[in-house]
Scaffold this active site. Structure first.
Site, mmCIF file in Angstrom:
data_model
loop_
_atom_site.group_PDB
_atom_site.id
_atom_site.type_symbol
_atom_site.label_atom_id
_atom_site.label_comp_id
_atom_site.label_asym_id
_atom_site.label_seq_id
_atom_site.Cartn_x
_atom_site.Cartn_y
_atom_site.Cartn_z
ATOM 1 N N GLY A 101 6.992 3.796 3.870
ATOM 2 C CA GLY A 101 7.096 5.143 4.570
ATOM 3 C C GLY A 101 8.117 5.172 6.178
ATOM 4 N N GLY A 102 8.385 5.643 7.105
ATOM 5 C CA GLY A 102 9.959 6.083 7.204
ATOM 6 C C GLY A 102 10.400 5.107 7.879
ATOM 7 N N PHE A 103 9.146 3.754 8.899
ATOM 8 C CA PHE A 103 9.032 2.955 9.210
ATOM 9 C C PHE A 103 9.143 1.307 9.023
ATOM 10 C CE2 PHE A 103 9.718 5.643 12.872
ATOM 11 C CZ PHE A 103 9.359 6.665 12.946
ATOM 12 N N GLY A 104 9.074 1.200 7.949
ATOM 13 C CA GLY A 104 8.363 0.415 6.864
ATOM 14 C C GLY A 104 8.043 0.200 5.850
ATOM 15 N N VAL A 105 7.287 -0.109 5.322
ATOM 16 C CA VAL A 105 6.279 -0.772 4.158
ATOM 17 C C VAL A 105 5.278 -1.723 4.556
ATOM 18 C CG1 VAL A 105 6.022 -2.632 1.953
ATOM 19 C CG2 VAL A 105 8.384 -1.949 2.751
ATOM 20 N N VAL A 106 3.937 -0.995 4.003
ATOM 21 C CA VAL A 106 2.277 -1.577 4.424
ATOM 22 C C VAL A 106 1.811 -2.176 3.482
ATOM 23 C CG1 VAL A 106 0.748 -0.697 5.128
ATOM 24 C CG2 VAL A 106 2.455 0.727 5.317
ATOM 25 N N ASP A 119 5.398 13.216 13.555
ATOM 26 C CA ASP A 119 5.431 12.548 12.206
ATOM 27 C C ASP A 119 4.171 12.546 11.364
ATOM 28 O OD1 ASP A 119 6.669 9.873 9.535
ATOM 29 O OD2 ASP A 119 6.650 12.184 9.646
ATOM 30 N N LEU A 167 1.083 -1.695 0.151
ATOM 31 C CA LEU A 167 -0.239 0.536 -0.060
ATOM 32 C C LEU A 167 0.231 1.271 0.239
ATOM 33 C CD1 LEU A 167 -2.309 -1.451 2.439
ATOM 34 C CD2 LEU A 167 -3.397 -0.489 0.356
ATOM 35 N N GLY A 168 2.340 0.976 0.727
ATOM 36 C CA GLY A 168 2.977 2.426 0.655
ATOM 37 C C GLY A 168 3.753 1.990 1.620
#
Ligand SMILES: *[C@@H]1O[C@H](CO)[C@@H](O)[C@H](O)[C@H]1NC(C)=O
Ligand SMILES: *[C@@H]1O[C@H](CO)[C@@H](O)[C@H](O)[C@H]1NC(C)=O
Length: 916
Positions: free
Chosen positions: A595-600, A714, A592-593
Site C-alpha cells: 500500500g501507500g505506506f509499505g508492505v503488509v 485514504d 498480503l499486500g
C-alpha cells in the site's frame, strides 16, 4: 346516555363517597384484605404492612380518608419486586396509585373497578402484560404514566375514550404497536401526550387538531420499520402546542404554518421533511429550540433572529447557501414550482443547493443549457397538487412534461407567455377549467383530464417548431452556444487526462522508488537483532554492541509466552526478532499486500495470526522517534469493533513496523472487483449493506467519538478488511498522520488514492472529515456497481465511476443496467439499493458542506439494514444474525441518544426520563 348528564352524576357520586364510606362496592375491611393480599404478592412489602392493626394507622405509603378507606398508595422507588395481586381492583376508593421505578413484574391485574382513580403511575417496572380490560372503567383518570415497561406488544384500545378527563398520558418505550391511535383525538383534556420509542406507524389523524389543550406532544424515535409518516400539517392546528418532539420518524412534506401556536421547542430532525422553511416559523416569538437537521429542507437557510437557545439546522439539509440569504433566482423559481406539488420527496432529494444546472449536481428531471432550464420532465412522478404559475418565469423553457400524475386545478394562463415553449404535455391528470390558448408553435397534449370544455386535445398547432420568429433565433443561439460548450468540455477533458496521466506516472515512479529498498536494502538477519533497542525505556541504545540483546530480550521468551503477554510486558513494543520469526524473515510468500505506506506481511506470533505492516522508510524515515511514539500512543487508544486494532509495533533503525490483528476474509476490493483473481463469490446485497454500515460506523467513530478527531484520508476498498463472517473493519487509519512530518509536506505529498480524493482535497489539500465522506460515497458506488472507481479498460468518458454513476442515476433504466449484474435484487432490495445510491450521490457532492456527516450515513443505512432484516430471519440458520441485529439496534439507540441528550440540555420543563 348523554355524556353531559353522566359526568356531573359521577362527580356527585365521587363527592358522596368521600363523605359516606359504605358506597356501592368495597368497604374498610375489604380494603384491608386487599392490602393484605398485596403485601403477600410483593416479595418485599414495606415492613409495616405485615403487622396487624388498622392499615390506615400503619400507613407506610398508604393514605386513607376519614372513613378508613384507602385513597392513596405511594410506593414509588421503594426497591419493590414481586407482582401485583388481583384484589388490587377492590380498592374502589383509591384515587392515586404510584408504583413507579420498582422492579414489579408479571401481568398488571385488572383495574376495571377503580372508578375513583385519578393518578396511575406504573412506569419503570418490569410488568410483562396489561389486562384485557386495561383502561376500562378508569373514568376519573387524569394522569397515566407507564413509560419503560417491557410489555408484550399491545395496541391502545378504544376503551381509552372513557378516560376523557385524562390530562397527561405518558407511555414511551412501552411496546405500543399499530397505527397512530386515532381514538386519542377524543381525549380533549390532554395537555401532555408522550408516545416516544414505541412501534407506531402511519400518519397523524386529522382529529388531533381537536386537542385544543395539548401543550406537549412527543412522538419521537418510533422503533417500527415504517415509523410515523405522512405530512405534519394537522399539528399546526394545535394552537396550544409548546413542545413538539417528532424527531427520528419518517414524516414527509413541508413545515406548515405554525404562526398561531405558542411553540417553544420544535424538534423535527431526522425525518424526511421537505421544502422551504416557512418564514412563519421564524416569526414565532416564543420559539427557543429548533432542530431541523437531517431532513430535506431546501431554499434559503432559515434565519432565526430571535433568542434561540438551541438551533440545530445545518447538517443533512439542502439549503441553497451555507448562510442565510436569498437563493439564486432560478432556485427560487424552481422551488416555487416544487411548492405547487407540495415539495415532493422525490424532487427534494436532488433539488438542493444553489446551482440547479450545475453539471454533476444538476437537479434531476431538468435539462439545462447555459444555466437556463430548457426542459422539465416530471411525467409519472406520482405528483399531486397544482401547476405553479412560476413555470412561466423559466423563460427559456422549451419542453414541459407533467403527464401521468394526479395534478388538479387549472393550467395557469401565464404558461402561454413562455416564448420558447414548443411541447406541453399535461395528459392524464385531474386538471380542470379551460385550457388557455397557446401559440400555434406549441404542441399541447392534454387528454385524460377533466376540462369542462373540450380541452386542448392534441395540439393547438400542427407544426412542432413552425417558422414563427420566437423559436428560430433561440434555436441558432442555442446551437452556437452548444458548439462553444462542446469545445470547452473537450478542452477540459484533455486537460484532465493529461493531469491524470502525469499524476499516475508520478505515483508509479514513486512507488517503484519506494518499495525496492524495503525488500532489499537492509535484510533483517540474525545479526540485525544485535542492534535492537527497546524504544520508550530510553532512546539512546541505538547501535549498541553485541552483548546487549540477551539482556534486552531475556524477559521475552517468544516460545513460551502468549502474544497478549508479550504486548503487555513490552507496552505493545515488540522486538524485531519476534517479528522476523513471525514473518519468516519477511518472506515474499507472506506478503498480503502493498500500500501507500509499505508492505503488509502475514505473520504468526505464537499461533496467533497477525498482519505486520513494514512501513516504507521513505514515508516514515524522517519522523522523530518521540513523535512516532506519541502517535502510536494515540492510535492504540482508538478501539472500535469496526476498526482494525493495532496490537503492537516495533522500531529498529529506520524500520517502523506495525502489528495489526489479522483479518481472514481479505479486502473489500478482492470481494468486489478482483473476483476472478481472488476466487471469492460475489457479495449479496445484504452482505454489502452490512459491510457498508460497518465501515460507516468505524469512520463515524474516527470522526467524532474517538478521543480526538481522526480523518482517515485514504479510504478505499483495499483498506477495508473483512473477517470470516464478512463483517468489515477499516484499516490504515492514522497512517497519514504518522507519516507526515509537517503540514507543508502534507500538501506536497498526496496522501490518498486518486479516484477517492474529494475535489477540494485534491486541489487545495484542505482536509476535513468530509474528505472521508466523499471517499465513502465512492466506495458505496463501487459496492453498488461492482466497478472500480477508475477503469482504464473502458471508453474515456466512462472511466470515472463517480461521474458516470451520477449521470446514470438520472435515468432509472440506465441505472438498473449499471448496477452490478451479480446482484439478485427483489423489489425491496432494489428500493434499498436506490436509497444507498442516493446516499452515495450526496456523499460525493462537490461541495464539502453538501455532503452528510458520517452519523447521518450510519442512520440512513442502519434503518435500511434493520428494515429488511425480517426477510432473513426465517431462513437464516445462525443465531448470530439476530445477535447482530440486536447490536445494531443498540447502536442505533446510542446514536439516537446523542440527538436526545442534545435536546435534553435545553429542556426547561420537567421530565423524568431523558427521551420523553
Ligand atoms: C426501555 O425500557 C426498558 C425496560 O423496559 C429499559 O431497559 C430501557 O433502558 C428503556 N430504554 C430507554 C432508551 O430508556
Ligand atoms: C415570476 O415573475 C413574476 C412576474 O415577473 C414575478 O412577479 C414573480 O416574483 C416571479 N416569481 C419568481 C418565483 O421568481
Amino acid at each position: 346516555m348523554g355524556r353531559e348528564g353522566f359526568v356531573p352524576l359521577f362527580l356527585l357520586v365521587a363527592v358522596a363517597s368521600l363523605a359516606a364510606p359504605a358506597a356501592a362496592a368495597g368497604d374498610k375491611s375489604s380494603d384491608a384484605a386487599a392490602i393484605g393480599d398485596l403485601a403477600k404478592s410483593l416479595t418485599n412489602p414495606p415492613p409495616s404492612w405485615l403487622g396487624g392493626g388498622d392499615i390506615c394507622d400503619r400507613s407506610d405509603g398508604i393514605t386513607c380518608d376519614g372513613s378508613g378507606r384507602v385513597t392513596g398508595i405511594n410506593l414509588a422507588r421503594k426497591g419493590l419486586s414481586g407482582t401485583l395481586h388481583t384484589s388490587l381492583s377492590s380498592l374502589t376508593a383509591l384515587r392515586s396509585l404510584q408504583l413507579q421505578d420498582n422492579t414489579l413484574s408479571g401481568p398488571v391485574p385488572s383495574l376495571a373497578g377503580m372508578g375513583s382513580l385519578t393518578t396511575l403511575a406504573l412506569d419503570g417496572n418490569a410488568f410483562t402484560s396489561l389486562p384485557e380490560d386495561f383502561l376500562q372503567g378508569l373514568i376519573s383518570l387524569t394522569e397515566l404514566s407507564m413509560d419503560d415497561l417491557p410489555l408484550k406488544p399491545w395496541n391502545i384500545s378504544d376503551a381509552i375514550v372513557n378516560c376523557d378527563m385524562l390530562q397527561s398520558f405518558s407511555a414511551s418505550n412501552a411496546s405500543i404497536t399499530g397505527a397512530f391511535p386515532a381514538v386519542l383525538a377524543n381525549l380533549t383534556s390532554l395537555t401532555t401526550l408522550r408516545l416516544s420509542y414505541n412501534y407506531l406507524t402511519g400518519g397523524l389523524p386529522a382529529g388531533l387538531a381537536g386537542l385544543s389543550a395539548l401543550e406537549t406532544l412527543q412522538l419521537n424515535n418510533q422503533k417500527s420499520d415504517a415509523k410515523l409518516s405522512g405530512p405534519i400539517d394537522v399539528l399546526a392546528s394545535v394552537k396550544s402546542l409548546r413542545v413538539l418532539w417528532i424527531q427520528s420518524n419518517a414524516f414527509t412534506g413541508p413545515i406548515p404554518d405554525f404562526s398561531n401556536s405558542q411553540l417553544e421547542t420544535f424538534n423535527v430532525r431526522d425525518n424526511m421533511l421537505t421544502g422551504v422553511v416557512p418564514a412563519s416559523l421564524m416569526g414565532i416569538m416564543s420559539l427557543q429550540n429548533v432542530m431541523l437537521s437531517n431532513n430535506h429542507f431546501q431554499g434559503p437557510k432559515p434565519n432565526f433572529t430571535g433568542t434561540l437557545k438551541t438551533q440545530d439546522i445545518d447538517s443533512g439539509n439542502g439549503f441553497c447557501l451555507k448562510d442565510p440569504g436569498p437563493c439564486d433566482p432560478l432556485v427560487t423559481i424552481l422551488l416555487e414550482v416544487a411548492s405547487g406539488f407540495g415539495y415532493p420527496y422525490e424532487l427534494a432529494q436532488t433539488w438542493v443547493g444553489n446551482n440547479p444546472c450545475d453539471g454533476s449536481n444538476q437537479w434531476l428531471y431538468l435539462s439545462c443549457i447555459n444555466k437556463e432550464v430548457i426542459s422539465i420532465n416530471l411525467a409519472n412522478k406520482n405528483l399531486s397538487g397544482k401547476i405553479s404559475p412560476a413555470f412561466a418565469n423559466l423563460t427559456q423553457l422549451q419542453k414541459l412534461n407533467l403527464s401521468n400524475n394526479h395534478l388538479t386545478g387549472v393550467i395557469p394562463d401565464a404558461l402561454t407567455t413562455l416564448p420558447n415553449l414548443s411541447v406541453l404535455d399535461v395528459s392524464n391528470n385531474g386538471l380542470t377549467g379551460p385550457v388557455p390558448r397557446f401559440m400555434s408553435s406549441v404542441k399541447v397534449t392534454a387528454t385524460g383530464n377533466q376540462f369542462g370544455e373540450s380541452g386542448g386535445g392534441s395540439g393547438g398547432g400542427g407544426g412542432t417548431n413552425g417558422g414563427s420568429s420566437p423559436s428560430n433565433p433561440g434555436g441558432s443561439q442555442n446551437s452556437k452556444s452548444n458548439a462553444g460548450m462542446i469545445i470547452g468540455i473537450l478542452l477540459a477533458v484533455i486537460l484532465v487526462i493529461i493531469c491524470v496521466g502525469l499524476f499516475l506516472h508520478h505515483l508509479r515512479k514513486k512507488n517503484i522508488d519506494k518499495f525496492s529498498p524495503v525488500s532489499t536494502k537492509s535484510p533483517c538477519g540474525e545479526s540485525e537483532m544485535m542492534k535492537i533497542q527497546v524504544v520508550g525505556t530510553n532512546g539512546n541504545i541505538n547501535g549498541s554492541g553485541s552483548a546487549v540483546p540477551t539482556e534486552l530480550y531475556s524477559h521475552v521468551s517468544v516460545d513460551s509466552t502468549n502474544i497478549a503477554d508479550i504486548f503487555e510486558s513490552q507496552g505493545m513494543q515488540l522486538p524485531i526478532n519476534v517479528l522476523l520469526k513471525a514473518t519468516n524473515n519477511f518472506d515474499e510468500g507472506c506478503i498480503l499486500g502493498r500500500g501507500g505506506f509499505g508492505v503488509v506481511f502475514k505473520g504468526n506470533l505464537n499461533g496467533k495470526l497477525v498482519a505486520v505492516k513494514r512501513c516504507d522508510s521513505g514515508a516514515m524515515g524522517t519522523k522523530g522517534l518521540q513523535e512516532f511514539m506519541a502517535e502510536i500512543d494515540v492510535l492504540r487508544k482508538v478501539r472500535h469493533r469496526h476498526l482494525v486494532a493495532l496490537l503492537g509495533y516495533c522500531t529498529h533503525g529506520n524500520e517502523r513496523l506495525l502489528v495489526y490483528e489479522f483479518m481472514s476474509g481479505g479486502t473489500l476490493r478482492e470481494h468486489l472487483c478482483d473476483l476472478q483473481h481472488s476466487g471469492y463469490t460475489p457479495l449479496t446485497w445484504t452482505q454489502r449493506m452490512t459491510i457498508a454500515l460497518d465501515v460507516a460506523r468505524g469512520i463515524e467513530y474516527l470522526h467524532g467519538l474517538a478521543q480526538e478527531t481522526f480523518i482517515h484520508r485514504d479510504l478505499k476498498p483495499s483498506n477495508i478488511l473483512l473477517d470470516q463472517d464478512l463483517r468489515a473493519k477499516v484499516s490504515d487509519f492514522g497512517l497519514v498522520k504518522l507519516a507526515k512530518d509537517t503540514d507543508k509536506s502534507m500538501m506536497t505529498r498526496v496522501a490518498g488514492t486518486f479516484g477517492y480524493l474529494a475535489p477540494e482535497y485534491a486541489t487545495t489539500g484542505k482536509v476535513t472529515t468530509k474528505v472521508d465522506v466523499y471517499a465513502y460515497g465512492v466506495i458505496l458506488m463501487e459496492m453498488i456497481t461492482g466497478r472500480k472507481v477508475l477503469d482504464d479498460s473502458l471508453p474515456e468518458d466512462e472511466t470515472n465511476l463517480v461521474t458516470i454513476f451520477r449521470r446514470n442515476m438520472l435515468n432509472k433504466e440506465k441505472f438498473r443496467k449499471f448496477v452490478d449484474p451479480t446482484l439478485d435484487l427483489n423489489a425491496e432490495a432494489w428500493n434499498s439499493l436506490l436509497e444507498v445510491a442516493d446516499l452515495a450521490r450526496h456523499c460525493t457532492a462537490r461541495e464539502p458542506y453538501q455532503r452528510p456527516d458520517m452519523c447521518h450515513c450510519v442512520n440512513r443505512l442502519s434503518s435500511l439494514v434493520d428494515q429488511w432484516k425480517p426477510t432473513n430471519v426465517d431462513n437464516d440458520d445462525e443465531g448470530e444474525t439476530s445477535a447482530m441485529g440486536l447490536n445494531q439496534q443498540l447502536e442505533k439507540w446510542r446514536c439516537n441518544d446523542f440527538t436526545i441528550s442534545d435536546s435534553d440540555s435545553f429542556n426547561t420543563f420537567n421530565v423524568s426520563r431523558k427521551y420523553h
